[in-house]
Scaffold this active site. Sequence first.
Site, PDB file in Angstrom:
ATOM      1  N   GLU A 177       1.059  -1.212   0.115  1.00 23.29           N
ATOM      2  CA  GLU A 177      -0.142  -0.093   0.162  1.00 23.29           C
ATOM      3  C   GLU A 177       1.086   1.239   0.079  1.00 23.29           C
ATOM      4  O   GLU A 177       1.276   1.805   0.938  1.00 23.29           O
ATOM      5  CB  GLU A 177      -0.968  -0.004   1.332  1.00 23.29           C
ATOM      6  CG  GLU A 177      -1.806   1.185   1.334  1.00 23.29           C
ATOM      7  CD  GLU A 177      -2.644   1.272   2.534  1.00 23.29           C
ATOM      8  OE1 GLU A 177      -2.888   0.195   3.262  1.00 23.29           O
ATOM      9  OE2 GLU A 177      -3.490   2.197   2.704  1.00 23.29           O
ATOM     10  N   LYS A 219      -2.429  -2.015  -3.194  1.00 24.85           N
ATOM     11  CA  LYS A 219      -3.357  -1.084  -2.807  1.00 24.85           C
ATOM     12  C   LYS A 219      -3.002   0.226  -2.891  1.00 24.85           C
ATOM     13  O   LYS A 219      -2.408   0.872  -1.868  1.00 24.85           O
ATOM     14  CB  LYS A 219      -3.673  -1.440  -1.132  1.00 24.85           C
ATOM     15  CG  LYS A 219      -4.678  -0.749  -0.619  1.00 24.85           C
ATOM     16  CD  LYS A 219      -5.068  -1.251   0.972  1.00 24.85           C
ATOM     17  CE  LYS A 219      -5.854  -0.101   1.453  1.00 24.85           C
ATOM     18  NZ  LYS A 219      -6.612  -0.619   2.635  1.00 24.85           N
TER      19      LYS A 219
END
Length: 331
Positions: A177, A219
């Site tokens: 992420e 992500k």
Amino acid sequence: MDKNILVETANKMMMRPKGILAMDESSPTIAKRLASIKVDNNEDNRRRYRELIVTAPNLSDYISGAILFEETFDQKMNDGTLFRDYLASIGILPGIKVDKGAKDLSCHPNEKITEGLDGLRDRLAAYYENGAKFCKWRAVITIANDIPSDACIESNMNALARYASLCQENNLVPIVEPEVLINGTHSIDECDKVTRKSLSSLFSHLKMFNVYLPGTVLKPSMVISGQENDSRASYEEVASKTIACLRDFVPDDTAGIAFLSGGQTDLEAESHLNIMNQSSDLPWRVTFSYARAIQAAALAAWQGKDENLESSQSILIERAQRCSNSSVGKL
Ligand code: 5MM
């Protein structure tokens, strides 16, 4: 590393028409969320809130996996069932946030480096043993005058790659992420430039560390104007610039993409995802891994009161359903 296990888990995470529920607020973040509804931040209230989420009826119709904070991963529900076991029993893969938070980057004012690599190998082995199927690590990139620096981008992307390779060594799918924060007055083009630089660095570090992309979920944040920008880009522009950016940097064999909502309104988060999924020729599955864009309205409706449980759960399910519909372009 068993590639078959990684691919099998990643495929389940990316199953249509589902997405991933982020409910891994760290201690400081859950404190803010509970303070917003004037509920004491103690272990029992954190359990009550998270139990409300996971027991919402038919959650698994829309959610393939749930990211837990370590406290929740080891916590029992009111009836004594472990959260992680309950999730597995309803067909939702349990995952865990394994970073130790974004800390100040030395000699780089206003920039952060995510910590948590020390001892990670042993922690991961224990999480896998206890039923975790995937993990998450979040890096934070801030746009402002003269930042982000190369030091911030390179050190964070290097840490993400080291984390990802340790996960795969333990047969856990890493969610990587790299969040370019929405806070600020920057334009969508500035966000595009920084997101491109970050993704370029990320995928070169992942390659350097031999991270297996079919067993990796990205992500990312969307390419979007800063929250305080006076002329914010339209839904269509956000969707098209985000997809163009991802196409340029994310190899086709990556298992999939699951966006964070990052402070977008519910309507923005679902609309952007819906438009992106109206193109039919995307090389990867593009879905959500939202926290606020699924939880915020339900949290506000709950107010810490048992009598609000059912109405709060209905709101949560409506949000999950709308995000699920967006993930297949059918909102
Ligand atoms: C739920 O929040 C996650 C953990 O963040 P902190 O370490 O700051 O508590 C966060 O990584 C989250 O999973 C993503 O940002 C997605 O949440 P949003 O609200 O951005 O969709």
